[in-house]
Enzyme design. Sequence first.
Site: not given
Length: 670
Positions: A31, A120, A191, A193, A268, A362, A416, A479
């Site tokens: 790129h 990434g 830019n 684009i 690009h 938990r 999240e 859920h």
Amino acid sequence: MAVATQSLEELSINAIRFLAVDAIEKAKSGHPGLPMGAAPMAFVLWNRFMRYNPKNPKWFNRDRFVLSAGHGSMLQYALLYLTGYDSVSIEDIKQFRQWESQTPGHPENFMTAGVEVTTGPLGQGIANGVGLAIAEAHLAAKYNKPDAKIVDHYTYVILGDGCNMEGVSGEAASFAGHLGLGKLIALYDDNHISIDGSTDVAFTEDVSKRFEAYGWHVLHVKDGNTDLEAIHKAIEEAKAVTDKPTMIKVTTTIGYGSPNKSNTAGVHGAALGADEVKLTRETLGWEHEPFVVPQDVLDYTRKAVERGAGYESDWNKTFSDYKAKYPQEAAEFERYLSGKLADGWDKVLPSYTPEDKGLPTRKHSETCLNKLAAVIPELIGGSADLTHSNLTEIKGKGDFQKGQYQNPNIHFGVREHGMGAICNGIALHGSGLIPYGATFLIFTDYMRAPIRLSALSQAGAIWVMTHDSIGQGEDGPTHQPIETLASLRAIPNLTVIRPADGNETSGAYKVAIERAKNNAPTLLAFTRQNVPNLAGTSIENVAKGGYIVVDSDGTPDLILIGTGSELNLCVTAAEKLKAEGKKVRVVSLAAWDLFDAQDAAYKESVLPKAVTKRLAVEAASSFGWHKYVGSEGDTVTIDRFGASAPGGICLEKFGFSVDNVLAKAKQLLG
């Protein structure tokens, strides 16, 4: 433009551009547009403002730089080469995007020294940057003194239109504005684009107003192509605002200097092509062969080495003075940086007997977190607006808020995705902090990218997930996780642990803390419903992933394998089968990957190949269990979505009962 008329700064900027152009041209992949357009802002930042030491990329008090628009990675590699980092040579530049190269297609922190985080997927980088800034603010509030600042650095981010389109950037930016993170400065490469062409086809909002609404200080550099002084002034002004983060919109031309492809999607994500490279060299007055940087430019840009040594030397003196005045704080701070844990830290983890009251795992998790926080003060984290469901509050320690950065309890809000990326940033700050982020297990679907990236980028985060099955109950199938565990277990380098009781929960945290200090993430899956404490479980055996909880006299006729709340069903069923004269073994398989990593002899001792009658019991998808039950085994699992009813009813209706386990077991035994 003739070369003779260009200043060393202009030549340095063009060196960045053409290192990128030439590397991408040689690779026939990459790129070039972003490095060509963003080179001026990056140069001003790295040459005039950032504090770093190229010869010690991990020097603690360096400014952190994140290229959130990671597809433009050659921008960062060019900067690393020009400023004298040993991690990127001209040969590495020539090997851009090649096998085991130090210059991969997107910045990878585990590959290239000087790269702070892996960027990434777009938007992750700016969210990581928020995590880096949180780490700086937290440590500064804990350790700085009026006469000694040992934590004092900025986080700079370059992000693009794509980053701003992704929702995760909005989550993180909103949170950063709420927290008032004044040492976070983002330069937005405006830019217009993206891959599909002009951003007008999909993205016409006023980004500046949005960031203002988030609570950011917002500036605009109208000519990011040539006006270096405007860029300088904007960064200077950003640093002067200490009570809020700053977003500097820098309007640039993508592919600047390319006569036919600049300001188009064509520049690009593809090499310019030989003819356009030649024309671009002529346009920008760059008369040098590919990969050649004039010595006077290298001499100029590599003054960063001398500056960096000075920055680190000054900090070392500051820290030496600090250590003399504040030895206790300095010792703890040094332990953080060393990556070592306090001696005997794991002794605080509680153990249980069957006589102890059964609780949800938990709840055991909450106990572990609070016990550990007393001896591991580097723990910092919280929940995505589910603190009192996930039970993740470190009691008595206060909330991380603007002006209260020393506190460890972070309220991420219903974010999240942002939470995950922020935790990765904290983990990758390099200061020894151990971040944890919590939500319901099903909502890992909303944070899959950062969980995967924590595993990929070796970020020592702990993912605390509760409500781990259809036992979650009345909220219903939206859920109730079904395929979730299987999909998470498929992620390389992510250890997923589903503990069965109090002992296994303590064991799970022991593994998670040790892995965090070894730069690896762990995901813990906890129940909402009560589970009994079992006689055969242990803290230590969780590290083996799988182990024998109940054994038979002699070779077993049948092996029952369970995880989490279903391990108790296996234990109870085994007792009944033994009363009928059957030889039954019960195995806890709390962490598949840890068991798979054991040697062959140990695995054979737990799951002998000769015993082919095996029954796995887990309130989740059957996917993956074939590896452990084999062709002659079976499962009590669930391969459909759940239902809205009390958790106990759901479990019973879907076959997670002792009676059904017994029936399946007897069927296997014939």
